[in-house]
Every structure is written in structure tokens, then in C-alpha cells.
Design a protein around this motif. Sequence first.
Motif, PDB file in Angstrom:
ATOM      1  N   SER A  26       1.030  -0.730   0.002  1.00 35.32           N
ATOM      2  CA  SER A  26      -0.276   0.039   0.058  1.00 35.32           C
ATOM      3  C   SER A  26       0.921   1.473   0.272  1.00 35.32           C
ATOM      4  O   SER A  26       0.662   2.099  -1.055  1.00 35.32           O
ATOM      5  N   ARG A  27       1.584   1.228   1.082  1.00 34.64           N
ATOM      6  CA  ARG A  27       2.647   2.158   0.738  1.00 34.64           C
ATOM      7  C   ARG A  27       3.690   2.344  -0.609  1.00 34.64           C
ATOM      8  O   ARG A  27       3.875   3.414  -0.550  1.00 34.64           O
ATOM      9  N   PRO A 178      12.900   5.478   2.754  1.00 41.84           N
ATOM     10  CA  PRO A 178      11.685   5.945   3.473  1.00 41.84           C
ATOM     11  C   PRO A 178      10.346   6.776   3.519  1.00 41.84           C
ATOM     12  O   PRO A 178      10.830   7.555   2.197  1.00 41.84           O
ATOM     13  N   SER A 179       9.009   7.012   4.479  1.00 42.10           N
ATOM     14  CA  SER A 179       8.094   7.947   4.100  1.00 42.10           C
ATOM     15  C   SER A 179       7.978   8.854   5.356  1.00 42.10           C
ATOM     16  O   SER A 179       8.445   7.988   6.682  1.00 42.10           O
ATOM     17  N   GLY A 180       8.380   9.826   5.772  1.00 40.86           N
ATOM     18  CA  GLY A 180       7.279  10.616   6.110  1.00 40.86           C
ATOM     19  C   GLY A 180       8.840  10.600   7.441  1.00 40.86           C
ATOM     20  O   GLY A 180       8.382  10.934   8.334  1.00 40.86           O
ATOM     21  N   LEU A 181       9.789  10.661   6.793  1.00 34.18           N
ATOM     22  CA  LEU A 181      10.946  10.659   8.174  1.00 34.18           C
ATOM     23  C   LEU A 181      11.608  12.061   8.699  1.00 34.18           C
ATOM     24  O   LEU A 181      12.099  12.616   7.128  1.00 34.18           O
ATOM     25  N   PRO A 182      11.707  12.764   9.214  1.00 31.09           N
ATOM     26  CA  PRO A 182      12.050  13.983   9.371  1.00 31.09           C
ATOM     27  C   PRO A 182      14.162  14.052   9.555  1.00 31.09           C
ATOM     28  O   PRO A 182      13.883  13.053   8.895  1.00 31.09           O
ATOM     29  N   GLU A 183      14.442  15.143   8.184  1.00 32.02           N
ATOM     30  CA  GLU A 183      15.845  15.262   7.971  1.00 32.02           C
ATOM     31  C   GLU A 183      16.239  15.083   9.393  1.00 32.02           C
ATOM     32  O   GLU A 183      15.950  15.416  10.455  1.00 32.02           O
ATOM     33  N   HIS A 184      17.463  14.251   9.024  1.00 28.74           N
ATOM     34  CA  HIS A 184      18.206  13.495  10.669  1.00 28.74           C
ATOM     35  C   HIS A 184      18.977  14.871  10.920  1.00 28.74           C
ATOM     36  O   HIS A 184      20.357  15.354   9.777  1.00 28.74           O
TER      37      HIS A 184
END
Length: 374
Positions: A26-27, A178-184
Motif C-alpha cells: 500500500s505504501r 523511507p517515508s515521512g521521516l524528518p531530516e536527521h
Amino acid sequence: MNAAGRSPRVFVDARWTRTDAHDGISRFGAELIRELHALHPVTMLVHDDRQLALLPDGVPHVKINSPLSVRELFVARRLHALGAEVVFSPMQVIGGFGRRYRLVLTLHDLIYYRHPRPPGFLPAPVRAIWRLYHRAYWPQRVLLNRGDAVVTVSETTKRLIERHRLTRRPVTVVPNAPSGLPEHGEPEPSPTGPVRDLVYMGSFMPYKDVETLLAGMRSLPGYRLHLLSRIAPAREAELRAQVPRGAEVVFWNGIEEDAYRSLLRRAEALVTASRDEGFGLPVIEAMHSGTPVVCSELDIFREVTGGHARFFPVGDAAAFAAAVREVADPEQRAELVSRGREQAAGFTWARSARRLLDVLAPGRDDAVEAAEAG
């Protein structure tokens, strides 16, 4: 480009999108739709309005029959009426009898040939057909050869497709990301305190071998294992009975995205003992977040991590526990975090969408450049 020199009308089958929370397929579909539409206009196919909540805003959609409906046999008629020239399916299962459009199919993995238990959300008759389907390779060949091209998510799976001669069509790798992850930001220090958290994100199907993680917790005092995904009550009871005395294991039975990201960033490691995978998306999410990965020794995990993880033999609980303890060393942890982030940076949905567009509309960029030059 088509014969008239204009960009083809592209439809993406989004009917495998969940209505509650994404699973891997789905993603995969939703994220590719988002990035594809930024490069080339697409129209989504849905069968339930609730699917739109998990699909990107601003992308046109058409509601048609469920892919599990008998009407699927004649879906090509509807797509012809809609003017489809190219159709992309994030699965290999789509009707196409009498089609005149270009069809691109996806095969994510070959897991169910070795582990034929079907996903539990499928209706009972479909589960029965699923088991029969995975007893031989020829039905897969029939499905894939119906298309004009095939997409898969890893070089490992592409090699398996070629080894078993599953299709005569060209196969292109379009990886997950990766999905919806903030910049590290700066690397997190090695976790300290009374408890070190281990995170497992994935299903509880037998081939995932969560049992090895549980057995390994016997040798990991001071660690807490978080099992994050939704789980059927019967399966939860089965696994709870295997938790070693004194071990700390938390069954979340589903977790919100923000809570998952927060827990992942502060965790000692993301862990998985899977015996088979097509990709392993949580592994990339962990590396992107600066969290070390401890995983079973599989070709696909070697590919996705670039070797920047701690590996243990499949099914070896003692080796799993030893690998977790290695991650506690500050120097080893810092190395895994740094190299893991570099590796994860190579996986983006924008890059994957560009690869996919080359398959959907071959020669598009060359034609656009020629037109602009003229």
C-alpha cells in the motif's frame, strides 16, 4: 511518448491501498503515485473512497470495481473507455483481457513460494487459491508475461526472477524508500539508562520468525523489545506464551507514525530475524533515522544495508543477542550510524519514481529534450 508525439495517459492501480493504515505494498503504491505525479500526470484507480485518505491529495482518481471482483476479468474495457494508454500495477494481479494499453506489473518478492501461508486479510476462497498458486512457478509466469514490463523492489528479487525464469519481459528495479521521516540531525548518542529499547516493525507471519527475537531476550537483561505492528489476538497469545521469564516485551498492537519515529530514533537498535524478505523497509527507515540495525543474515539485508548492520545466522537466538550487545559499544554504534545514514540516503521515492517513469514512458525524456531543442 506515443505516436502522436504527446505524453501517454498513465493510470496507476491504487486499489491495493489499505483503508486503515499502510502495509508495504500500500505504501509503495501511494508514495510512487505522489512522486510520479510531480513528473508526469497520472490518474489513480480506486475501489473504495476510504482509500483516498492514504493516497496523495491533488491526484485525479476514478472509482472502479474491486480487484477481487468478477468484473476484474473485463477491467480493460473500462480502462479503454477512460483513455488509458499505460497502466501501472503495484501488484502482478490485474485484469487485462483484450487490453490495448501498455501494462507494467510488479512482483515484490518470492517469499510465499517458500512460506505459502497467505495474508490473513484475504477472503477464505482467495487464501485457498493463494496456497495452490504458490505450489508451482508456472502461474506466476502466466501473470507476468501478460504485461509488457515487470518491476521489482530489489536486485536480490530480480536475480530470483531471472533464476526461476518467471518472465520474458524486461525487469527493472524500483526500490522502496523511507517515508515521512524528518531530516536527521547529529547522530544520537548510545542510549543509556536502566533499559535499552529494541524495536521490531513488521508482521507476525511465521517467516518473520519473531520467535527468535523472543528467545534471544532471555540473554538480554536490561533490554526491552517493542513489537509495534497490529497483531491478531490468537497470534499474540501464541507469542506471549514464548516470552522468557523476566524478559521485558511490549506488544503495541499498532502505533501512530509520530510515536514510531520517536521510538525508532531513541532505540538501541531496530531488530529483525526474518527468514525471507523482498526488501525490508523498516531497515532503511532505521538507518535513515540514525538507528543501528541488527538483522538476520540474508542476501536482501546485505543489499539494502550495504553491509552496515550487525548480522546473525537465521534462527540463532544466541547470536542475535550477541549482535545486540555489540551495538552497545560506542565506537561500533557510531560507525553503524554514520555508514547507515550514507547508505539510506541513496533510497528516495523521487529517485524510484524516475526509474519507474522510464519504464512507463520509455524515451520520454529524449523526446522532450528533442522537442525543446527544436
